[in-house]
Each structure stands twice: as C-alpha cells, then as structure tokens.
Design a protein around this motif. Structure first.
Motif, PDB file in Angstrom:
ATOM      1  N   GLN A 144       0.835  -1.212   0.000  1.00  0.00           N
ATOM      2  CA  GLN A 144       0.000   0.000   0.000  1.00  0.00           C
ATOM      3  C   GLN A 144       0.867   1.258   0.000  1.00  0.00           C
ATOM      4  O   GLN A 144       0.581   2.238  -0.706  1.00  0.00           O
ATOM      5  N   GLY A 145       1.918   1.239   0.819  1.00  0.00           N
ATOM      6  CA  GLY A 145       2.818   2.391   0.908  1.00  0.00           C
ATOM      7  C   GLY A 145       3.512   2.672  -0.410  1.00  0.00           C
ATOM      8  O   GLY A 145       3.608   3.833  -0.842  1.00  0.00           O
ATOM      9  N   HIS A 152       2.382   9.660  -5.684  1.00  0.00           N
ATOM     10  CA  HIS A 152       2.759  10.934  -5.055  1.00  0.00           C
ATOM     11  C   HIS A 152       1.840  11.323  -3.892  1.00  0.00           C
ATOM     12  O   HIS A 152       1.751  12.488  -3.532  1.00  0.00           O
ATOM     13  N   ASN A 153       1.184  10.304  -3.317  1.00  0.00           N
ATOM     14  CA  ASN A 153       0.403  10.528  -2.091  1.00  0.00           C
ATOM     15  C   ASN A 153       1.303  10.115  -0.918  1.00  0.00           C
ATOM     16  O   ASN A 153       1.131   9.056  -0.306  1.00  0.00           O
ATOM     17  N   PHE A 154       2.296  10.989  -0.629  1.00  0.00           N
ATOM     18  CA  PHE A 154       3.346  10.628   0.322  1.00  0.00           C
ATOM     19  C   PHE A 154       2.843  10.576   1.762  1.00  0.00           C
ATOM     20  O   PHE A 154       3.349   9.794   2.571  1.00  0.00           O
ATOM     21  N   THR A 155       1.855  11.373   2.099  1.00  0.00           N
ATOM     22  CA  THR A 155       1.358  11.367   3.486  1.00  0.00           C
ATOM     23  C   THR A 155       0.841   9.982   3.865  1.00  0.00           C
ATOM     24  O   THR A 155       1.253   9.406   4.880  1.00  0.00           O
ATOM     25  N   GLU A 156      -0.039   9.437   3.031  1.00  0.00           N
ATOM     26  CA  GLU A 156      -0.576   8.095   3.302  1.00  0.00           C
ATOM     27  C   GLU A 156       0.482   7.019   3.102  1.00  0.00           C
ATOM     28  O   GLU A 156       0.571   6.058   3.881  1.00  0.00           O
ATOM     29  N   GLY A 157       1.265   7.171   2.047  1.00  0.00           N
ATOM     30  CA  GLY A 157       2.278   6.154   1.729  1.00  0.00           C
ATOM     31  C   GLY A 157       3.322   6.007   2.810  1.00  0.00           C
ATOM     32  O   GLY A 157       3.638   4.884   3.241  1.00  0.00           O
ATOM     33  N   LEU A 158       3.854   7.124   3.298  1.00  0.00           N
ATOM     34  CA  LEU A 158       4.886   7.070   4.339  1.00  0.00           C
ATOM     35  C   LEU A 158       4.313   6.566   5.652  1.00  0.00           C
ATOM     36  O   LEU A 158       4.985   5.842   6.396  1.00  0.00           O
TER      37      LEU A 158
END
Length: 201
Positions: A144-145, A152-158
């Motif tokens: 998922q991350g 480029h959805n880094f908030t959710e990915g990280l």
C-alpha cells in the motif's frame, strides 16, 4: 583391626605389610573416586564411567558404587538432552534474529518432535506465529505504501510504510523502501518548500 594388631604386636612383619597394602589400596580407591567426580564435573562422562568401571573391577564392594554409576548415567542423559536442545535453540534464535518467522516455526515444530510438550518451545512457536502474522500484515502495508508513494500521495504512503516497519523492524525491504520514498518526497518538496524538505530529510 590390622592397625590395632600392629599396635599390639609391633614386631610382627605380616601385620605391617598387610596394613601398608590396605592403606595403598584405600589411597588408590580414593584417587579413582576423586578422578571420576572431577571428570563428571567437567562434563567428561565417558572418562568418569571408565573410572567407575576400574573401581568395580578392583573393589566391587565400594559403598554406594551402584548408586554412583546410576547417578552418572542419569546426569549423562540429562547433559545430552540439554546439549541437543541447545543446538535446536541456536537454530531457532538465528531465524528469529533474521526475521525468518516461518523458518523459525518449522524448526520449532521439528524440535517439538524431539521434545514434545516442552513449554519453552511451545512459547517460541506462539511467538513465531505472531511474527508470521505481523510480517504478513507488514507486507500488505508495504504494498500500500509503495502504491501511494508512486501516486505521489506521500502522506498516506509514508504512514503505511512506518506502520509496516513498526510491525516488522527486521524486514530490510521495508526499511529500504521507506528510505527511498522519503528521499523521493524530499526531492519533490525541495524546490517549493525547502523547510518542509529539510524535515523529511
């Protein structure tokens, strides 16, 4: 008795020689018993058994000889049992240290064949099962991350990658992916908000 006879008949050579013979034999017996115990303390059970065999041949009426032999046999079996378990534990610990929970569980199940109902091994099996579940959950979060960061959805990915790392800290793939995504996020931020990029870095 012979010592008393020597005191009563000091000029009788037969009593003197008999006393010397018995004293020499007693010293020999005591030295054999001492060596047997020393060998056993060092874990040299075969050597200890040899000493008791020698004693059995030269002085079979030694008090407690049968008990000593039986006790040595019991200790030897316990020592072999402990050594065998230690070898299993070394393998299991190696798999745990590497985060290989499925392999650890397989080795534990093999060990339980040799040591059925062993509480320590059963406890480790439970830990391995927990590790397998956490690892599977961490791999889902890893996927998922990656997907979120690639979009480029880094908030959710990280956040997903950090959760995955907390679940399975020994998984080097998760750590490497988290690092790569942080660098990529910092690169994206640096041209428009260097302070935010610095926090990420």
């Amino acid at each position: 008795i012979i010592k008393e006879a020597c005191e009563r008949f000091p000029n009788e050579p037969h009593f003197k020689s008999s006393l010397k013979l018995i004293r020499d034999r007693r010293e020999l017996v005591n030295s054999i018993v001492l060596r047997a115990h020393q060998y056993e303390e060092r874990g040299q059970f075969a050597e200890a058994a040899n000493q008791w065999d020698i004693l059995k041949n030269i002085y079979p009426v030694y008090p407690g000889l049968a008990f000593e032999v039986e006790r040595l046999t019991h200790n030897r079996e316990e020592h072999a049992h402990a050594e065998a378990k230690a070898r299993w534990m070394e393998r299991i610990d190696g798999h745990f240290a590497a985060g290989e929970y499925a392999k650890a569980r397989d080795v534990i199940q093999e060990a339980l064949g040799d040591f059925p109902n062993d509480k320590e091994l059963q406890g480790l099996e439970s830990l391995a099962e927990q590790g397998i579940r956490r690892s599977a959950e961490a791999n889902i979060l890893l996927a998922q991350g990656r997907e979120s960061c690639a979009a480029h959805n880094f908030t959710e990915g990280l956040e997903a990658l950090r959760k995955a790392e907390r679940l399975d800290p020994r998984n080097t793939t998760i750590g490497a992916t988290l690092l790569s995504c942080l660098v990529e996020h910092a690169r994206e931020l640096i041209n428009r908000d260097w302070r935010a990029a610095e926090v990420v870095i």
